[in-house]
Design an enzyme around this catalytic site. Structure first.
Site, mmCIF file in Angstrom:
data_model
loop_
_atom_site.group_PDB
_atom_site.id
_atom_site.type_symbol
_atom_site.label_atom_id
_atom_site.label_comp_id
_atom_site.label_asym_id
_atom_site.label_seq_id
_atom_site.Cartn_x
_atom_site.Cartn_y
_atom_site.Cartn_z
ATOM 1 N N HIS A 9 116.472 -54.231 89.870
ATOM 2 C CA HIS A 9 116.000 -53.258 88.877
ATOM 3 C C HIS A 9 116.527 -51.855 89.173
ATOM 4 C CE1 HIS A 9 113.347 -55.178 86.020
ATOM 5 N NE2 HIS A 9 112.694 -55.810 86.978
ATOM 6 N N CYS A 16 109.357 -61.580 84.686
ATOM 7 C CA CYS A 16 109.458 -60.136 84.872
ATOM 8 C C CYS A 16 108.472 -59.437 83.948
ATOM 9 C CB CYS A 16 110.892 -59.686 84.573
ATOM 10 S SG CYS A 16 111.177 -57.927 84.768
ATOM 11 N N HIS A 23 114.753 -59.201 93.418
ATOM 12 C CA HIS A 23 114.502 -58.983 91.985
ATOM 13 C C HIS A 23 114.211 -57.498 91.737
ATOM 14 C CE1 HIS A 23 112.748 -60.235 87.969
ATOM 15 N NE2 HIS A 23 112.230 -59.023 88.116
ATOM 16 N N GLU A 24 113.341 -56.921 92.577
ATOM 17 C CA GLU A 24 112.989 -55.500 92.404
ATOM 18 C C GLU A 24 114.164 -54.587 92.758
ATOM 19 O OE1 GLU A 24 110.511 -54.999 90.599
ATOM 20 O OE2 GLU A 24 109.728 -57.016 90.873
ATOM 21 N N GLN A 47 110.619 -49.663 85.621
ATOM 22 C CA GLN A 47 109.699 -50.441 84.794
ATOM 23 C C GLN A 47 108.502 -49.619 84.329
ATOM 24 O OE1 GLN A 47 109.634 -53.943 87.668
ATOM 25 N NE2 GLN A 47 109.461 -54.938 85.660
#
Length: 171
Positions: free
Chosen positions: A136, A90, A132-133, A51
């Site tokens: 990624h 997000c 969630h992370e 990110q």
């Protein structure tokens, strides 16, 4: 510390499996510090290296409330059970929210910034944010898991309703 630019979708780094971290050095420590600063500056609860444009298996989750941030380097999911559906957003998808089903109880194994391994168990919202992370780091976007999109207005109403219920309980 530096506030980094958040990579927004669409960007190919968000959809690729990140490289395993092999060097636990000052550069990694600076990355972790900068990621944390960037996450806080953007009102996030979690952030992953892709990110901020970095192809490494590094992520952070921070719930504030006097807890230390959870730094995850090369995290692995060791156990998952149960299921819960809740709304997620997000930093790489500003203004996009949706209901996502995830395991309710997890156990992960990850490395600290010095390379030492640790295990962590989490439930509920904490488990959701960690997963969630971790997604990624494998190039998996939360939008691929959304069962129902939620508007900003619907989200605001849900937050207000939850706050009112919490206030009622404390009276």
């Amino acid at each position: 510390m530096t506030i980094l630019n958040i990579v927004k979708h669409p960007n190919e780094i968000l959809e690729k499996k990140c490289l395993t971290v092999t060097k636990f050095d000052k550069k990694l420590a600076v990355l972790l510090d900068d990621m944390h600063e960037t996450m806080i500056a953007n009102d996030g609860v979690g952030i992953a290296a892709p990110q901020v444009g970095v192809d490494q298996r590094v992520a952070i989750v921070d719930f504030g409330e006097g807890q230390d941030p959870i730094e995850m380097v090369n995290p692995e999911l060791a156990l998952f059970e149960g299921a819960d559906t809740d709304v997620e957003g997000c930093l790489s998808f500003p203004g996009t929210f949706g209901e996502v089903e995830r395991p309710d109880h997890i156990k992960i194994k990850a490395q600290e910034r010095d390379g030492s391994w640790y295990e962590l168990e989490a439930e509920g919202y904490e488990a959701r944010a960690i997963l969630h992370e971790m997604d990624h780091l494998d190039g998996i976007l939360f939008t691929s898991k959304i069962s129902k999109y939620v508007t900003q207005e619907e989200l605001d109403a849900m937050i207000a309703e939850a706050a009112a219920a919490e206030e009622e309980e404390s009276v």
